[in-house]
Design a protein around this motif. Sequence first.
Motif, mmCIF file in Angstrom:
data_model
loop_
_atom_site.group_PDB
_atom_site.id
_atom_site.type_symbol
_atom_site.label_atom_id
_atom_site.label_comp_id
_atom_site.label_asym_id
_atom_site.label_seq_id
_atom_site.Cartn_x
_atom_site.Cartn_y
_atom_site.Cartn_z
ATOM 1 N N LYS A 107 0.843 -1.189 0.000
ATOM 2 C CA LYS A 107 0.000 0.000 0.000
ATOM 3 C C LYS A 107 0.884 1.246 0.000
ATOM 4 O O LYS A 107 1.786 1.379 0.832
ATOM 5 N N THR A 138 -0.393 4.721 -11.805
ATOM 6 C CA THR A 138 -1.315 3.817 -11.118
ATOM 7 C C THR A 138 -2.761 4.276 -11.248
ATOM 8 O O THR A 138 -3.662 3.454 -11.441
ATOM 9 N N VAL A 186 -6.015 2.224 -13.276
ATOM 10 C CA VAL A 186 -7.252 1.776 -12.631
ATOM 11 C C VAL A 186 -8.461 2.519 -13.170
ATOM 12 O O VAL A 186 -9.565 1.969 -13.224
ATOM 13 N N HIS A 187 -8.274 3.780 -13.579
ATOM 14 C CA HIS A 187 -9.380 4.625 -14.043
ATOM 15 C C HIS A 187 -9.097 5.106 -15.470
ATOM 16 O O HIS A 187 -8.970 6.308 -15.719
ATOM 17 N N ILE A 203 -3.582 -3.023 -8.181
ATOM 18 C CA ILE A 203 -4.865 -3.526 -7.691
ATOM 19 C C ILE A 203 -5.879 -2.399 -7.552
ATOM 20 O O ILE A 203 -7.052 -2.539 -7.900
ATOM 21 N N ASP A 204 -5.425 -1.251 -7.056
ATOM 22 C CA ASP A 204 -6.342 -0.138 -6.811
ATOM 23 C C ASP A 204 -5.544 1.159 -6.796
ATOM 24 O O ASP A 204 -4.328 1.162 -6.543
ATOM 25 N N ALA A 205 -6.225 2.262 -7.057
ATOM 26 C CA ALA A 205 -5.635 3.597 -6.968
ATOM 27 C C ALA A 205 -6.758 4.590 -6.728
ATOM 28 O O ALA A 205 -7.792 4.530 -7.407
ATOM 29 N N GLN A 206 -6.569 5.488 -5.768
ATOM 30 C CA GLN A 206 -7.637 6.407 -5.393
ATOM 31 C C GLN A 206 -7.061 7.767 -5.018
ATOM 32 O O GLN A 206 -5.853 7.923 -4.796
ATOM 33 N N ALA A 228 -2.292 3.989 -3.747
ATOM 34 C CA ALA A 228 -2.272 2.846 -4.678
ATOM 35 C C ALA A 228 -2.053 1.578 -3.871
ATOM 36 O O ALA A 228 -1.371 1.593 -2.843
#
Length: 259
Positions: free
Chosen positions: A3, A193, A197-198, A231-234, A253
Amino acid sequence: MIKVMSFNIRYGLANDGDNHWHRRKSLALARIQAFTPDLLGIQECRDDEQAEFVRASLPDYQFFGVHRGGPGDTALEMAPLLFRKTAFSLLDSGCFWLSETPTIPGSASWASAYPRTVSWARLACRSTGAVLTSVNTHFDYVPTAIDGDAQCLRQWLDQVVPQTPVILTGDFNTEKGSETYRLLTNGNMLIDTFRQVHPHESDAITFHAFGQPEASEAIDWILVSNHFRIIDAQIDRTHHGALYPSDHYPVTAVLAWKR
């Protein structure tokens, strides 16, 4: 999984009125604690009461940062990186300056407003033994200096990425349509990242000047080498009414090693 968070916390001596560091520092800390990053890149952290608060509030992390130097009170500012001690062991660390003389402390080039640094740490994952290099930086805001900073960092990355996986966090003071972004991501040197993801979302803002839409820009990025699966990014847009943790949103991320 790894993370990662990048967070410009806004320097503590800034005259920000109701958004002064002393009023918002608990909010900034809460955003870090809510995500619990394994790797944390911070920008605009002064080595005074501000850094003391960060160190004391995050005892599970090892803190590495170097004064950027130069004249005046801004010399105490750092772009430190932190890593969770239960997740990684430190193999090596260092700092260089984004200038034509990167080994000279406090050096600046290309009409840069301030000296700018790159902090890096070579880390071994305690769970797998895999080695990576965590990198954190804060580019200048003068256009000629942004271009020079990018060239300097890219030259260093050209040497490092073939040898070790890289995770880069930073405030790059330029948006994703810029030559700087192209230079750092060209040829899949590093992968964005958030865009991964987006892919259908327009570049979401990270700098917002404490909630001022007209000042918004997408200048904070987490870029990684192709060794990782994203896996994810915000973007964490949490705020309490008119009080914000910073004038930047933290970006996050979640990564996994590719087999």
